[in-house]
Structure formats: structure tokens, C-alpha cells
Design a protein around this motif. Sequence first.
Motif, PDB file in Angstrom:
ATOM      1  N   GLY A  79       0.803  -1.214   0.000  1.00 18.36           N
ATOM      2  CA  GLY A  79       0.000   0.000   0.000  1.00 18.36           C
ATOM      3  C   GLY A  79       0.838   1.268   0.000  1.00 18.36           C
ATOM      4  N   LYS A  80       2.167   1.125  -0.025  1.00 19.24           N
ATOM      5  CA  LYS A  80       3.047   2.294  -0.012  1.00 19.24           C
ATOM      6  C   LYS A  80       3.151   2.907  -1.409  1.00 19.24           C
ATOM      7  CE  LYS A  80       5.778   0.703   3.875  1.00 19.24           C
ATOM      8  NZ  LYS A  80       7.119   0.373   4.381  1.00 19.24           N
ATOM      9  N   SER A  81       3.353   4.209  -1.423  1.00 23.76           N
ATOM     10  CA  SER A  81       3.507   4.943  -2.684  1.00 23.76           C
ATOM     11  C   SER A  81       4.969   4.983  -3.093  1.00 23.76           C
ATOM     12  CB  SER A  81       3.005   6.376  -2.532  1.00 23.76           C
ATOM     13  OG  SER A  81       1.618   6.374  -2.300  1.00 23.76           O
ATOM     14  N   ILE A  82       5.180   5.028  -4.407  1.00 20.97           N
ATOM     15  CA  ILE A  82       6.525   5.247  -4.933  1.00 20.97           C
ATOM     16  C   ILE A  82       6.546   6.551  -5.711  1.00 20.97           C
ATOM     17  CG2 ILE A  82       7.155   2.807  -5.054  1.00 20.97           C
ATOM     18  CD1 ILE A  82       6.723   3.129  -8.200  1.00 20.97           C
ATOM     19  N   ASN A  83       7.706   7.164  -5.732  1.00 20.39           N
ATOM     20  CA  ASN A  83       7.964   8.375  -6.499  1.00 20.39           C
ATOM     21  C   ASN A  83       9.443   8.317  -6.854  1.00 20.39           C
ATOM     22  OD1 ASN A  83       8.390  10.940  -7.505  1.00 20.39           O
ATOM     23  ND2 ASN A  83       7.237  11.968  -5.887  1.00 20.39           N
ATOM     24  N   VAL A  84       9.756   7.804  -8.035  1.00 17.74           N
ATOM     25  CA  VAL A  84      11.145   7.571  -8.433  1.00 17.74           C
ATOM     26  C   VAL A  84      11.398   8.068  -9.856  1.00 17.74           C
ATOM     27  CG1 VAL A  84      11.438   5.559  -6.915  1.00 17.74           C
ATOM     28  CG2 VAL A  84      10.684   5.231  -9.275  1.00 17.74           C
ATOM     29  N   GLN A  85      12.672   8.173 -10.182  1.00 23.87           N
ATOM     30  CA  GLN A  85      13.085   8.573 -11.523  1.00 23.87           C
ATOM     31  C   GLN A  85      13.317   7.336 -12.385  1.00 23.87           C
ATOM     32  OE1 GLN A  85      13.594  12.043 -12.541  1.00 23.87           O
ATOM     33  NE2 GLN A  85      12.271  12.073 -10.733  1.00 23.87           N
ATOM     34  N   SER A  86      13.172   7.512 -13.667  1.00 26.22           N
ATOM     35  CA  SER A  86      13.444   6.468 -14.640  1.00 26.22           C
ATOM     36  C   SER A  86      14.016   7.139 -15.875  1.00 26.22           C
ATOM     37  CB  SER A  86      12.152   5.729 -14.996  1.00 26.22           C
ATOM     38  OG  SER A  86      12.382   4.775 -15.998  1.00 26.22           O
ATOM     39  N   MET A  87      14.999   6.498 -16.491  1.00 25.40           N
ATOM     40  CA  MET A  87      15.554   7.017 -17.735  1.00 25.40           C
ATOM     41  C   MET A  87      15.510   5.915 -18.773  1.00 25.40           C
ATOM     42  SD  MET A  87      18.742   9.371 -16.607  1.00 25.40           S
ATOM     43  CE  MET A  87      19.353   8.343 -15.288  1.00 25.40           C
ATOM     44  N   ALA A  88      15.321   6.303 -20.005  1.00 20.35           N
ATOM     45  CA  ALA A  88      15.314   5.330 -21.098  1.00 20.35           C
ATOM     46  C   ALA A  88      15.955   5.968 -22.319  1.00 20.35           C
ATOM     47  CB  ALA A  88      13.892   4.873 -21.406  1.00 20.35           C
ATOM     48  N   PHE A  89      16.677   5.132 -23.041  1.00 14.54           N
ATOM     49  CA  PHE A  89      17.374   5.565 -24.236  1.00 14.54           C
ATOM     50  C   PHE A  89      16.842   4.746 -25.404  1.00 14.54           C
ATOM     51  CE2 PHE A  89      19.912   6.256 -20.530  1.00 14.54           C
ATOM     52  CZ  PHE A  89      20.329   7.564 -20.681  1.00 14.54           C
ATOM     53  N   TYR A  90      16.364   5.442 -26.432  1.00 17.10           N
ATOM     54  CA  TYR A  90      15.705   4.792 -27.564  1.00 17.10           C
ATOM     55  C   TYR A  90      16.473   5.041 -28.845  1.00 17.10           C
ATOM     56  CZ  TYR A  90      11.879   4.680 -24.279  1.00 17.10           C
ATOM     57  OH  TYR A  90      11.127   4.462 -23.163  1.00 17.10           O
ATOM     58  N   ARG A  91      16.453   4.048 -29.708  1.00 12.44           N
ATOM     59  CA  ARG A  91      16.905   4.212 -31.091  1.00 12.44           C
ATOM     60  C   ARG A  91      15.659   4.061 -31.948  1.00 12.44           C
ATOM     61  NH1 ARG A  91      18.952   0.703 -34.949  1.00 12.44           N
ATOM     62  NH2 ARG A  91      19.058  -0.975 -33.417  1.00 12.44           N
TER      63      ARG A  91
END
Length: 133
Positions: A93-105
Motif C-alpha cells: 500500500g506504499k507509494s513510490i515516487n522515483v526517476q526512470s531514464m530510457a534511451f531509444y533508437r
Amino acid sequence: MTVWSDRFVQFINTADESLAKELIDQEAVFHVPGRPSQHGPNAYLEIIKMMRDGFPDIQWKLEDVITEVDRVALRFTMRGTHKGNFFGVPPTGKSINVQSMAFYRLSNNRIVEEYGQPDMLGILQQIGAIPMA
């Protein structure tokens, strides 16, 4: 932001299969931490499903876009509530608030390769699976 990145954010926030077919090449390769490489639109939908199984209300907010020729780098903030199993961790039931990075071709405005890097340490700490440092 770009039209492509706006469509892509719409796709990951809805898991819309028609958008997957529009934005992802059939031969696309996805490199995800802790999993073998996967291929095609259905594989990407499965990755989103894995996140939604643990965090049914997860949403990605686009923070930064960098483009160069056929490459796109995106930085997101991911928010959601841990209401399902995630990497073997039962719902808290805990909330998350995180960063994510993605690199696309891209080729012809379709993803042909992705390297995704969500903040897995932050997610696991925020749901209480591992202690905060």
C-alpha cells in the motif's frame, strides 16, 4: 516536448495496444535490468504489465527529452501505489515516487531498441523490501 514523446507517454500510461503497434517496430529489442532482452510490441506491453501488476495506478510523467539524429533520451518521474506483487514483494500500500531514464533508437519514428533504467533501488526501498541507506 516532441509529438513522438507525447504519443509515447500516452502509450506507457495507457498500455494501448494500437499505440504499441504504431510506435514499436516488430523487431524492436528491449534491454530491461534483471531480465533477458525482449522483442516487439507485445514484449513492451508485457514490461508495462509487470509494472502495473505491482502498481496498478502507475503513471509516468515526462521530465526531459533529448534527441539527436535517431536517438531519444527520456527522463521520467514514476508514481504509483504498491497494490500487487512486485519482484516477489507482496502489496504494502506504499507509494513510490522515483526517476526512470530510457534511451531509444528510432527508425521511421518507431522504436527499434530501448535501454530502460528505472530506479529499482528506490522502488524497492520505498515499498520496504530493502532498508533505506
